[in-house]
Each structure stands twice: as C-alpha cells, then as structure tokens.
Enzyme design. Sequence first.
Site, short mmCIF file in Angstrom:
data_model
loop_
_atom_site.label_atom_id
_atom_site.label_comp_id
_atom_site.label_asym_id
_atom_site.label_seq_id
_atom_site.Cartn_x
_atom_site.Cartn_y
_atom_site.Cartn_z
N TYR A 85 57.27 45.62 0.71
CA TYR A 85 56.14 46.55 0.78
C TYR A 85 56.63 47.99 0.57
CZ TYR A 85 53.77 42.48 2.81
OH TYR A 85 53.26 41.22 3.02
N HIS A 109 59.78 35.29 2.14
CA HIS A 109 58.47 35.78 1.66
C HIS A 109 57.77 34.74 0.77
CE1 HIS A 109 56.32 39.87 0.93
NE2 HIS A 109 55.47 38.90 0.98
P1 NAP Z 1 43.24 42.30 4.28
O1 NAP Z 1 43.84 42.52 5.59
O2 NAP Z 1 42.40 41.09 4.06
O3 NAP Z 1 42.36 43.55 3.84
C1 NAP Z 1 42.83 44.87 3.92
C2 NAP Z 1 41.72 45.82 3.43
O4 NAP Z 1 40.58 45.68 4.27
C3 NAP Z 1 42.12 47.28 3.48
O5 NAP Z 1 41.57 47.89 2.34
C4 NAP Z 1 41.43 47.80 4.75
O6 NAP Z 1 41.03 49.15 4.64
C5 NAP Z 1 40.21 46.94 4.79
N1 NAP Z 1 39.72 46.76 6.17
C6 NAP Z 1 40.41 46.31 7.24
N2 NAP Z 1 39.62 46.23 8.32
C7 NAP Z 1 38.40 46.66 7.93
C8 NAP Z 1 37.15 46.83 8.59
N3 NAP Z 1 37.01 46.53 9.88
N4 NAP Z 1 36.10 47.29 7.87
C9 NAP Z 1 36.23 47.59 6.56
N5 NAP Z 1 37.37 47.45 5.88
C10 NAP Z 1 38.45 46.99 6.56
O7 NAP Z 1 44.34 42.28 3.12
P2 NAP Z 1 45.92 42.37 3.03
O8 NAP Z 1 46.42 43.72 3.38
O9 NAP Z 1 46.30 41.80 1.70
O10 NAP Z 1 46.45 41.28 4.11
C11 NAP Z 1 46.81 41.62 5.41
C12 NAP Z 1 48.31 41.62 5.60
O11 NAP Z 1 48.86 40.33 5.34
C13 NAP Z 1 49.07 42.53 4.64
O12 NAP Z 1 48.90 43.90 4.94
C14 NAP Z 1 50.46 41.99 4.78
O13 NAP Z 1 51.05 42.45 5.98
C15 NAP Z 1 50.18 40.49 4.83
N6 NAP Z 1 50.25 39.83 3.50
C16 NAP Z 1 51.24 38.90 3.29
C17 NAP Z 1 51.35 38.27 2.06
C18 NAP Z 1 52.44 37.27 1.86
O14 NAP Z 1 52.71 36.89 0.70
N7 NAP Z 1 53.09 36.79 2.90
C19 NAP Z 1 50.46 38.57 1.02
C20 NAP Z 1 49.44 39.48 1.27
C21 NAP Z 1 49.34 40.10 2.51
P3 NAP Z 1 41.81 50.38 5.34
O15 NAP Z 1 43.25 50.19 5.03
O16 NAP Z 1 41.19 51.56 4.69
O17 NAP Z 1 41.54 50.33 6.81
#
Ligand code: NAP
Length: 280
Positions: free
Chosen positions: A56, A114
Amino acid sequence: MEAMKTVVLRDGKQVPALGMGTWMMGENPAYRTREIAALQHGIDLGICLIDTAEMYGEGASEELVGEAIRGRRDQVFLVSKAYPHHAGRKSAPMACERSLARLGVECIDLYLLHWRGSIPLAETVEAFEKLKAQGKIRRWGVSNLDLADMRELYAIPEGKAAAVDQVLYNLTRRGIEWDLLPWLQSQKTALMAYSPIEQGRLLRHSAFCRLAEQHGWRPAQLALAWVLRHEGVIAIPKASRREHVEENFSALQCALSPEILAQIDRLLPPPKAAMPLEML
Ligand code: NAP
C-alpha cells in the site's frame, strides 16, 4: 457504547470482528491529518485491528499506521502483508524488517502472504514460522487463497498454523459462501473480509440503499452488519473520515431479522454453484 463483537483465532487470541483497512491511505499529504485522526478515533472506539501491507503506497500506508499508533501500540492488533515475491526464505526476513521499521514496532501481530505467487507455499510457511520463532511476528496467515490453495496449504506440516484467509467478501461478491467460507469455519480458520462495502460502490446501489433506508439504517451499516453476521468473520472497511468510522462502528448495533436477510437474498442472491475466488 456498543459491545465489540470478537473473533477467536486458532491460537486462542481474541480480536475485534470489526477492524480498519488502510489501502490508499498515507499517499496524499493533504489528507494525512484527517486519515490519522480517523484511525485514532477508531482505536478510541475499540476498532483496534488495523490492516495494512507493504504494497500500500509502497510503504506509505505502514508509515501512516505507525504514526497513528505511536504511544498506543499495546491497544492495537496490527496486520500487515508481504508481497508474494517477498515471501521466501531470504526475502521474507528483509521484507518483515522493513515493515517493522515503517510501523515503528517490534512485532507484527498477524503477517499475511498477500496473494499466491511463484514461491512454493512450503517455503513461505517455513519463512513465516521462523519469523514467529524470532518474535518478529506473533502469527501468520494468507490472503486471496481459494479452497484448493487452502487445502494444499493445510497439507503442509505447520501449514495449519495459518490463522486467517483474507479475501474479497461483500454483498455483491458472495461466491465464497458456496465452499470457501464453510470450509474455513470447519477448520476454525478466521476469514477476513476485505472491501466489505465494495470500495464504496455498494453505497451507490440504489435498490440496496432503498432497502437499508426502509429499515432505518445507513447503507454502510447494513453492508457491514451483513458481513459480520457470520461466526469467525472479521470485516476491515477502510474509512479515512471520522464520520465514516463512526457509522461503520454503529453497524455493530444492527440486528438482522430473517425478513431483511430474505429481502437481501432476493436482491443480491447467494451463489448457486462453485465459482473461482474473486480478487480486487
Ligand atoms: P472498502 O472498505 O469496501 O471501501 C472503502 C471506501 O468506502 C472508501 O472510499 C471510504 O471512503 C468509503 N467508506 C467507508 N465507510 C464509509 C461510510 N460509512 N459511508 C460512506 N463511505 C464509506 O474497500 P477497500 O479499501 O478496498 O477494502 C478495505 C480494506 O481491505 C483495504 O483498505 C485493505 O486494508 C484491505 N484490502 C485487502 C486486499 C487484499 O488483497 N488482501 C484487497 C483490497 C483491500 P473514505 O476513505 O472517504 O472514508
């Protein structure tokens, strides 16, 4: 205050079922103060599992997390991940040292592969077990491994030490309900659901948003409560705003009735056959 739901890992460690993701955080200096404040607010609320990765922002997320947890390391359960090409006998110790330095900690609570690359799983298991013995990590797990990969991993001596499989899971990505999720539950391996609100796209699904509002909930609350309804599942939404962190925390209050679950299944149906694990 809402009681924090917890998940017990295979070694008995109890962790919060709701954590915080950090992908795309720490990359823009203009957002840094707000992002750190959001993470610290989450820790204050008890959302004290933080997920990051060396990938990241090529270390920028780990550095941000390090700054956010300074002085409160003991309150936090830290998860980080190694690139597949850094999960070998020689590369893993170096990658782990770099992550520890960026995070400013002595030990990572959970260190994940990962995704699967060309290094044999057995070599990664050996490397991660060594890091554990050296006290650099407390436990390890994997990410983006489908059922066949998990079976292969668990056939390796010490492969069963894998504490979690972190995979894509949300209302629009239900494939794992067919086989991977029940299998992990049968093995007492926790599932960490990443992108639990489909990177925000779920909150623009108009029929889903209407359904949430009919029940008096915000869409993000419903999306997270739905993921967290399973035993042994941890959700790690990323939120870089304090108000989003609060809204996500309040998902722990939502009790899902059989009626709402049936409405959800009609709108976004469960899988009818096995399908390959999706990745983002
Ligand atoms: P997510 O958590 O599904 O969505 C994040 C988005 O949703 C951001 O734009 C955030 O906005 C918004 N959001 C969060 N809470 C909200 C709310 N209550 N109301 C409105 N919007 C909201 O997507 P993600 O970041 O892809 O997944 C979460 C985490 O999983 C990652 O950050 C990472 O740590 C991990 N991940 C791991 C892998 C892997 O391959 N292992 C892949 C993808 C993700 P704001 O930021 O503006 O608050």
